[in-house]
Enzyme design. Sequence first.
Site: not given
Ligand code: IPE
Ligand code: IPE
Ligand code: MG
Length: 234
Positions: A182, A39, A190, A70-71, A73, A22, A25
């Site tokens: 994590r 990513h 999650s 994650n769908w 997003r 995680d 972003g």
């Molecule tokens: C968990 O991260 C899913 C993955 C790492 C693929 P998220 O960023 O989606 O989780 P939340 O929304 O913070 O709980």
């Molecule tokens: C984890 O990074 C990757 C996936 C969930 C695919 P994030 O995209 O959740 O990054 P943050 O949590 O927004 O920083």
């Molecule tokens: Mg995240």
Amino acid sequence: MIPRKAPEAQAVAIRHVAIIMDGNGRWAKARHLPRVVGHQRGVEAVRRLTKAAREMGLEALTLYAFSTENWSRPEDEVTALMGLLKRFIQADLEEFCANNVRLKIIGDYRALPADVVAMLGDALARTAGNTGTTLVVALNYGAQDEIARAAAAAAAKGAVTVESIAAELDTADLPPLDLLIRTSGEVRLSNFLLWQAAYAEMWFTDVLWPDFTPEHLAEALAAFDARERRYGGR
Ligand code: IPE
Ligand code: IPE
Ligand code: MG
């Protein structure tokens, strides 16, 4: 060289590590870059950690790459993630084969775009006979979905028990989960490996996934070595 004790010096052998990757972003945001760059850098971290897991002799490394949630997003981010996944597997397939790495997917990956499903099917077939580290990628994975599917499969065959559900989980052929990591400072699961985490040790770090290194993994494993797992006993 990774600062890791020789297996015989470890308190307990660590067989299976899982990581909630995680913070991609936030890594990009801190640099005023598009999320997709985060990513992309996340994929680089996947590469170095896969290599480290293999060199450390782990039997399985399970990486949470795309959750059932994650769908939700934006479509362009989902499309970018699918493209990165496809390019990563295609680019590294020879490397997996050269290093005896077996690829495994958990989650309902057949719901992914058709070209990704076809590519994954090919990669799974080509690495199926490899006997070294298993790289487990969680795709369209949600633990609640996994448990519901496993319970339904168990019920269709007979009695629903802890053992019969466990035998139907996507992870049924993997060693028990030892350590769950994590990154990015969030302290929640999650919807990841809820069943398998029953007695796993947990390690949380503020490091964002693109910055995660084999040294961080070694730190987590060292912390694991120092713990006493009691499984409810005394
Ligand atoms: C968990 O991260 C899913 C993955 C790492 C693929 P998220 O960023 O989606 O989780 P939340 O929304 O913070 O709980
Ligand atoms: C984890 O990074 C990757 C996936 C969930 C695919 P994030 O995209 O959740 O990054 P943050 O949590 O927004 O920083
Ligand atoms: Mg995240």
